[in-house]
Structure formats: C-alpha cells, structure tokens
Scaffold this active site. Structure first.
Site, PDB file in Angstrom:
ATOM      1  N   TYR A 133       0.840  -1.204   0.000  1.00  0.00           N
ATOM      2  CA  TYR A 133       0.000   0.000   0.000  1.00  0.00           C
ATOM      3  C   TYR A 133       0.878   1.259   0.000  1.00  0.00           C
ATOM      4  CZ  TYR A 133      -3.736   3.206   1.577  1.00  0.00           C
ATOM      5  OH  TYR A 133      -4.640   4.238   1.697  1.00  0.00           O
ATOM      6  N   ASP A 134       1.801   1.321   0.965  1.00  0.00           N
ATOM      7  CA  ASP A 134       2.609   2.540   1.136  1.00  0.00           C
ATOM      8  C   ASP A 134       3.459   2.824  -0.102  1.00  0.00           C
ATOM      9  OD1 ASP A 134       1.593   1.904   3.606  1.00  0.00           O
ATOM     10  OD2 ASP A 134       3.478   2.095   4.701  1.00  0.00           O
ATOM     11  N   ASN A 165      -6.185   9.529   8.302  1.00  0.00           N
ATOM     12  CA  ASN A 165      -7.295   8.654   8.740  1.00  0.00           C
ATOM     13  C   ASN A 165      -8.651   9.349   8.695  1.00  0.00           C
ATOM     14  OD1 ASN A 165      -4.706   7.755  10.020  1.00  0.00           O
ATOM     15  ND2 ASN A 165      -5.998   6.019  10.608  1.00  0.00           N
ATOM     16  N   SER A 191     -14.192   1.577  12.810  1.00  0.00           N
ATOM     17  CA  SER A 191     -15.272   0.619  12.569  1.00  0.00           C
ATOM     18  C   SER A 191     -15.174  -0.553  13.544  1.00  0.00           C
ATOM     19  CB  SER A 191     -15.249   0.139  11.118  1.00  0.00           C
ATOM     20  OG  SER A 191     -13.937  -0.078  10.678  1.00  0.00           O
ATOM     21  N   ASN A 192     -13.960  -1.054  13.764  1.00  0.00           N
ATOM     22  CA  ASN A 192     -13.808  -2.161  14.721  1.00  0.00           C
ATOM     23  C   ASN A 192     -14.369  -1.796  16.094  1.00  0.00           C
ATOM     24  OD1 ASN A 192     -12.634  -4.112  13.133  1.00  0.00           O
ATOM     25  ND2 ASN A 192     -10.743  -4.246  14.307  1.00  0.00           N
ATOM     26  N   PHE A 193     -13.925  -0.668  16.629  1.00  0.00           N
ATOM     27  CA  PHE A 193     -14.322  -0.304  17.996  1.00  0.00           C
ATOM     28  C   PHE A 193     -15.834  -0.096  18.104  1.00  0.00           C
ATOM     29  CE2 PHE A 193     -10.039   1.624  19.686  1.00  0.00           C
ATOM     30  CZ  PHE A 193      -9.429   0.390  19.510  1.00  0.00           C
ATOM     31  N   GLY A 207      -2.001   0.890  23.183  1.00  0.00           N
ATOM     32  CA  GLY A 207      -3.008   1.919  22.906  1.00  0.00           C
ATOM     33  C   GLY A 207      -2.444   3.331  22.992  1.00  0.00           C
ATOM     34  N   ASP A 234       3.412  -0.789  12.487  1.00  0.00           N
ATOM     35  CA  ASP A 234       2.302   0.092  12.850  1.00  0.00           C
ATOM     36  C   ASP A 234       2.881   1.448  13.290  1.00  0.00           C
ATOM     37  OD1 ASP A 234      -0.808  -0.605  13.686  1.00  0.00           O
ATOM     38  OD2 ASP A 234       0.016   1.080  14.813  1.00  0.00           O
TER      39      ASP A 234
HETATM   40  P1  NAD Z   1     -12.603   1.874   0.271  1.00  0.00           P
HETATM   41  O1  NAD Z   1     -11.965   0.553   0.296  1.00  0.00           O
HETATM   42  O2  NAD Z   1     -13.936   2.028   0.945  1.00  0.00           O
HETATM   43  O3  NAD Z   1     -12.789   2.392  -1.215  1.00  0.00           O
HETATM   44  C1  NAD Z   1     -11.941   2.016  -2.268  1.00  0.00           C
HETATM   45  C2  NAD Z   1     -12.804   1.739  -3.482  1.00  0.00           C
HETATM   46  O4  NAD Z   1     -11.959   1.379  -4.578  1.00  0.00           O
HETATM   47  C3  NAD Z   1     -13.755   0.566  -3.269  1.00  0.00           C
HETATM   48  O5  NAD Z   1     -15.036   0.893  -3.729  1.00  0.00           O
HETATM   49  C4  NAD Z   1     -13.139  -0.563  -4.102  1.00  0.00           C
HETATM   50  O6  NAD Z   1     -14.092  -1.490  -4.545  1.00  0.00           O
HETATM   51  C5  NAD Z   1     -12.500   0.234  -5.215  1.00  0.00           C
HETATM   52  N1  NAD Z   1     -11.389  -0.486  -5.864  1.00  0.00           N
HETATM   53  C6  NAD Z   1     -10.356  -1.158  -5.292  1.00  0.00           C
HETATM   54  N2  NAD Z   1      -9.542  -1.649  -6.225  1.00  0.00           N
HETATM   55  C7  NAD Z   1     -10.059  -1.276  -7.427  1.00  0.00           C
HETATM   56  C8  NAD Z   1      -9.664  -1.498  -8.773  1.00  0.00           C
HETATM   57  N3  NAD Z   1      -8.571  -2.205  -9.073  1.00  0.00           N
HETATM   58  N4  NAD Z   1     -10.447  -0.981  -9.751  1.00  0.00           N
HETATM   59  C9  NAD Z   1     -11.567  -0.279  -9.471  1.00  0.00           C
HETATM   60  N5  NAD Z   1     -11.983  -0.043  -8.210  1.00  0.00           N
HETATM   61  C10 NAD Z   1     -11.234  -0.536  -7.212  1.00  0.00           C
HETATM   62  O7  NAD Z   1     -11.568   2.915   0.870  1.00  0.00           O
HETATM   63  P2  NAD Z   1     -11.713   4.452   1.209  1.00  0.00           P
HETATM   64  O8  NAD Z   1     -11.450   4.607   2.626  1.00  0.00           O
HETATM   65  O9  NAD Z   1     -12.966   5.001   0.634  1.00  0.00           O
HETATM   66  O10 NAD Z   1     -10.458   5.041   0.417  1.00  0.00           O
HETATM   67  C11 NAD Z   1     -10.595   5.700  -0.818  1.00  0.00           C
HETATM   68  C12 NAD Z   1      -9.240   6.218  -1.253  1.00  0.00           C
HETATM   69  O11 NAD Z   1      -8.727   7.130  -0.289  1.00  0.00           O
HETATM   70  C13 NAD Z   1      -8.183   5.108  -1.418  1.00  0.00           C
HETATM   71  O12 NAD Z   1      -7.394   5.389  -2.542  1.00  0.00           O
HETATM   72  C14 NAD Z   1      -7.362   5.224  -0.162  1.00  0.00           C
HETATM   73  O13 NAD Z   1      -6.048   4.787  -0.359  1.00  0.00           O
HETATM   74  C15 NAD Z   1      -7.440   6.718   0.129  1.00  0.00           C
HETATM   75  N6  NAD Z   1      -7.240   6.987   1.565  1.00  0.00           N
HETATM   76  C16 NAD Z   1      -8.210   6.691   2.471  1.00  0.00           C
HETATM   77  C17 NAD Z   1      -7.983   6.922   3.822  1.00  0.00           C
HETATM   78  C18 NAD Z   1      -9.014   6.628   4.871  1.00  0.00           C
HETATM   79  O14 NAD Z   1      -8.749   6.837   6.048  1.00  0.00           O
HETATM   80  N7  NAD Z   1     -10.197   6.182   4.540  1.00  0.00           N
HETATM   81  C19 NAD Z   1      -6.759   7.444   4.230  1.00  0.00           C
HETATM   82  C20 NAD Z   1      -5.789   7.709   3.270  1.00  0.00           C
HETATM   83  C21 NAD Z   1      -6.045   7.497   1.941  1.00  0.00           C
HETATM   84  N1  UDP Z   2      -6.044  -0.644  15.971  1.00  0.00           N
HETATM   85  C1  UDP Z   2      -6.402  -1.147  17.205  1.00  0.00           C
HETATM   86  N2  UDP Z   2      -7.447  -2.026  17.258  1.00  0.00           N
HETATM   87  C2  UDP Z   2      -8.160  -2.393  16.173  1.00  0.00           C
HETATM   88  C3  UDP Z   2      -7.812  -1.852  14.903  1.00  0.00           C
HETATM   89  C4  UDP Z   2      -6.729  -0.992  14.848  1.00  0.00           C
HETATM   90  O1  UDP Z   2      -5.794  -0.842  18.228  1.00  0.00           O
HETATM   91  O2  UDP Z   2      -9.111  -3.177  16.324  1.00  0.00           O
HETATM   92  C5  UDP Z   2      -4.935   0.305  15.903  1.00  0.00           C
HETATM   93  C6  UDP Z   2      -3.884  -0.007  14.851  1.00  0.00           C
HETATM   94  O3  UDP Z   2      -2.909  -0.896  15.347  1.00  0.00           O
HETATM   95  C7  UDP Z   2      -3.325   1.371  14.580  1.00  0.00           C
HETATM   96  C8  UDP Z   2      -4.529   2.292  14.760  1.00  0.00           C
HETATM   97  O4  UDP Z   2      -5.473   1.567  15.536  1.00  0.00           O
HETATM   98  O5  UDP Z   2      -2.347   1.716  15.529  1.00  0.00           O
HETATM   99  C9  UDP Z   2      -5.175   2.715  13.454  1.00  0.00           C
HETATM  100  O6  UDP Z   2      -5.402   1.557  12.691  1.00  0.00           O
HETATM  101  P1  UDP Z   2      -6.171   1.591  11.301  1.00  0.00           P
HETATM  102  O7  UDP Z   2      -6.066   0.229  10.721  1.00  0.00           O
HETATM  103  O8  UDP Z   2      -7.528   2.164  11.495  1.00  0.00           O
HETATM  104  O9  UDP Z   2      -5.387   2.656  10.418  1.00  0.00           O
HETATM  105  P2  UDP Z   2      -3.840   2.894  10.087  1.00  0.00           P
HETATM  106  O10 UDP Z   2      -2.973   2.017  10.955  1.00  0.00           O
HETATM  107  O11 UDP Z   2      -3.723   2.564   8.659  1.00  0.00           O
HETATM  108  O12 UDP Z   2      -3.668   4.318  10.424  1.00  0.00           O
END
Ligand code: NAD
Ligand code: UDP
Length: 353
Positions: free
Chosen positions: A148-149, A177, A192-194, A210, A276
């Site tokens: 991802y990164d 986030n 969502s988990n919490f 935590g 993490d």
């Molecule tokens: P999400 O998983 O809900 O949405 C991603 C969407 O992309 C989904 O509808 C999925 O079906 C679609 N998708 C995945 N692979 C695909 C492909 N190959 N072709 C077409 N569609 C595809 O995630 P989100 O939280 O809505 O994130 C949306 C964007 O924002 C992502 O690019 C994510 O990296 C970025 N982003 C989100 C967050 C966050 O906290 N939610 C943080 C940083 C970046």
């Molecule tokens: N985390 C947690 N419990 C969970 C899910 C996540 O403590 O049930 C922690 C996770 O280890 C991270 C933070 O919450 O430190 C945020 O996690 P998330 O997956 O939401 O996002 P990201 O790590 O990509 O910022």
C-alpha cells in the site's frame, strides 16, 4: 473547462470516501461517472444515486485501460484498510501503480485535470511530528504494509512525472485517517472495529498499549477539502495534507466510543501489528492557505456519534446491552497476523456487495 461543468469520473466511487464524494458532486448538479470493481465498495453505498440521471455507475478494474470522455478525475480506487489491502498485496500494488498509469493516460488523452487520493502512509512510521508535506517519510519497503505505502508513493511519482513530462494538471492529496458512515464494518480499521465491537458488547481490541496516536477526520470535512483542491489553479499540484490535526491515542478513542455507545465492553490488549506507525498528525497549514481557509469542522465526538448511528441502523445493532446476532459478513475483522480470534468474511475480487 471552468469550475466543474463537465463530466466527472470518480474511481473507487462505490467505496467509503468515493460514495460521499459522488453524492456531493451529484448534489451540486454535476454529471458523475462512478467506476468501481466492488472489491471493497458496494452498490449499496451508491444505491440512492442510481436513479439520478446525472449519475452513472460502471463496473471496471482500473488496472485495465479505460476509454471514456471526462473533464475531471478523482482517482480513489484502492483498498484502504490494512485488512483489505494485505489480502491480495500484489493486486494492491497493481491497483495503485497500473491504476495510476491508466488514469493518467486517460487524463492525458482527454486533457482532464486529475486528483490522486494519496495517503499519510507515504510518511510511514514518521520521525517528524506533525507531518509536513516536505517530509520524505520512513517506510519499510519490504514489510506487510509496503504494498500500500510504496504503491501510493510510486503513484505520487507518476503523477509528478506526468505533470513535468506531459504538462498534465495534477493534484496529489495526502489523506489522513478518515471515518464516517459507509465504512465497511469488517474492514479492520480502528473506528469501525471499535464501534461494531462496542455495539455488540464484545471486547474492544486495542493493539499494543493503545498509546499510539492517530488524527481522525470526518468524511464530510475530507470531501470538502478534495472538492476545493481540484479547483485550485493549475500550478497547485500538492502534495497537500488533508486531515484533522486533532490527535488522539487509540486508548482515548476506545474510551470515547464506549462512552458514546453506552457499551460495557472491556478493553482487550493484543500485539501491535508489524510496522504500525507510533504517531500520526497532519500539519494542514499548506491546505489552509491554498484552500481558502479549509479546515475540518466536525469534532471527533460528533462525527463518531453519526457513525455509531449509521452502524446501529444498517447492521441492525441495538444498544450494547441487548443480545445481538450478527450476520457472518459483518463480523469485525481479525487482528492482523496475530491469529486473532474473530473472523471476517473477506472481500472477494470483483465480488461486490
Ligand atoms: P474503500 O476501500 O472504501 O474504497 C476504495 C474503493 O476502490 C472501493 O469501492 C473498491 O471497490 C475500489 N477499488 C479497489 N480496487 C479497485 C480497482 N482495481 N479498480 C476499481 N476499483 C477498485 O476505501 P476508502 O477509505 O474510501 O479510500 C478511498 C481512497 O482514499 C483510497 O485510494 C485510499 O487509499 C485513500 N485513503 C483513504 C484513507 C481513509 O482513512 N479512509 C486514508 C488515506 C487514503
Ligand atoms: N487498531 C487497534 N485495534 C483495532 C484496529 C486498529 O488498536 O481493532 C490500531 C492499529 O494498530 C493502529 C490504529 O489503531 O495503531 C489505526 O489503525 P487503522 O487500521 O484504522 O489505520 P492505520 O494504521 O492505517 O492508520
């Protein structure tokens, strides 16, 4: 094109952020083409838009070329939660990299302006705090989060090279986030988990002690930032941090969720997943300056309350004190790589809702 008069493509439009973006664009009277392969998104997220003549949904995987006529592109397609993006890591990198190449190619042919949904993950486990856009990051290139990164980092490279080499109008947003209604209940993300755990009266799974921090942005605030960013002058390419600078420990988040849900769930501490990040908070000075004073306006407690309502409604989860039977597909996600006890139905490629 001035303003957003033309046709707007949102890739990943059936996902969490994408569906809110599509909704806002349609509300503003724009023609929207939503492209999604439904890997983590769902038709349910966009069902309320399907009858609108300004909205069109197309099933397509962005790792394949796309031939449509558009004037603006928001490239959001990519699974965003660790549980989802680590399920098929090769596909995750392909989605970021091939997806970026295909959408940039489309932008080049149509001369569309294109915005990339990049991420705070490009900073990795940051040694600079808060994170400014000038920071180059601290990413493990071979770890489990790297698909991802590094995929997102490579996409940023491609965006800037298309800008320099082909004169494309690009916008790179580094999203921190984000949470809110329509998050996938089994995506394993902390919010969502919490909430789902609290509503079910199950233990709240805190990874590590935590003490790690995150900064949580309500989805409406984020979408407002994206809409303002794409309309900035052509020379404004970013990268631009978009997120809420209010920083919380994960333990504080757990306690807030317990308070808001009235749940009596206990806290359960589990090992911290690999790589993490210990802390994360955006410096949003640049966004404020370039986006007409944009800043998040939704306090965490308020955004969380709306998100709790959403999960209560859509999952049929009553107050935490009642006994609830959850359908298997909405069980909370397992702890990553730690043999967590809970199970989650994994999303299927091209599967859907
Ligand atoms: P999400 O998983 O809900 O949405 C991603 C969407 O992309 C989904 O509808 C999925 O079906 C679609 N998708 C995945 N692979 C695909 C492909 N190959 N072709 C077409 N569609 C595809 O995630 P989100 O939280 O809505 O994130 C949306 C964007 O924002 C992502 O690019 C994510 O990296 C970025 N982003 C989100 C967050 C966050 O906290 N939610 C943080 C940083 C970046
Ligand atoms: N985390 C947690 N419990 C969970 C899910 C996540 O403590 O049930 C922690 C996770 O280890 C991270 C933070 O919450 O430190 C945020 O996690 P998330 O997956 O939401 O996002 P990201 O790590 O990509 O910022």
């Amino acid at each position: 094109m001035t303003g957003m008069d033309g046709r707007i493509l949102v890739t990943g439009g059936a996902g969490f952020i994408g569906s809110h973006l599509c909704e806002r664009l349609v509300q503003r009277g724009h023609d929207v083409l939503c492209v999604d392969n439904y890997f983590t998104g769902s038709r349910a997220n966009i069902a309320h838009l399907l009858g609108d003549p300004r909205f069109e949904a197309m099933r397509h995987d962005v790792t394949f070329p796309l031939y449509v006529e558009v004037d603006r592109i928001f490239n959001l397609a990519c699974p965003a939660s660790p549980v989802h993006y680590q399920r098929d890591p090769v596909q995750t990198t392909k989605t970021s990299v091939h997806g970026a190449i295909n959408m940039l190619g489309l932008a080049k042919r149509t001369r569309a302006r294109i915005l990339q949904a990049s991420t705070s993950e490009v900073y990795g486990d940051p040694t600079e705090h808060p994170q400014r856009e000038s920071y180059w990051g601290n990413v493990n290139p071979i770890g489990t989060r790297a698909c991802y990164d590094e995929g997102k980092r490579c996409a940023e490279t491609l965006f800037f090279d298309y800008h320099r080499q082909h004169g494309l109008e690009v916008k790179v947003a580094r999203i921190f986030n984000t949470y809110g209604p329509r998050m996938h209940p089994a995506d394993g993300r902390v919010v969502s988990n919490f909430i789902v755990q609290a509503l079910r009266g199950e233990p709240i799974t805190i990874y590590g002690d935590g003490g790690q921090t995150r900064s949580f942005c309500y989805v409406d605030d984020l979408v407002e930032g994206l809409l303002r960013f794409i309309e900035t002058p052509a020379e404004v390419c970013g990268p631009l941090n978009l997120g809420n600078p209010a920083e919380f420990t994960i333990r504080e988040l757990a306690e807030l969720v317990l308070r808001l849900t009235g749940s009596r769930s206990r806290l359960e501490f589990r090992p911290l997943p690999a790589d993490d990040p210990r802390q994360r908070r955006p410096d949003i000075d640049r966004a404020k300056a370039l986006l007409d004073g944009w800043a998040p306006v939704t306090p965490l407690a308020e955004g969380l309350a709306r998100t709790v309502d959403y999960f209560r409604r859509t999952l049929g989860l009553g107050p935490a004190s009642t006994t609830i039977t959850m359908p298997s597909r909405v069980r909370t996600a397992p702890a990553l790589g730690m043999g967590g006890a809970a199970t989650a139905e994994a999303p299927s490629t091209g599967g859907g809702d």
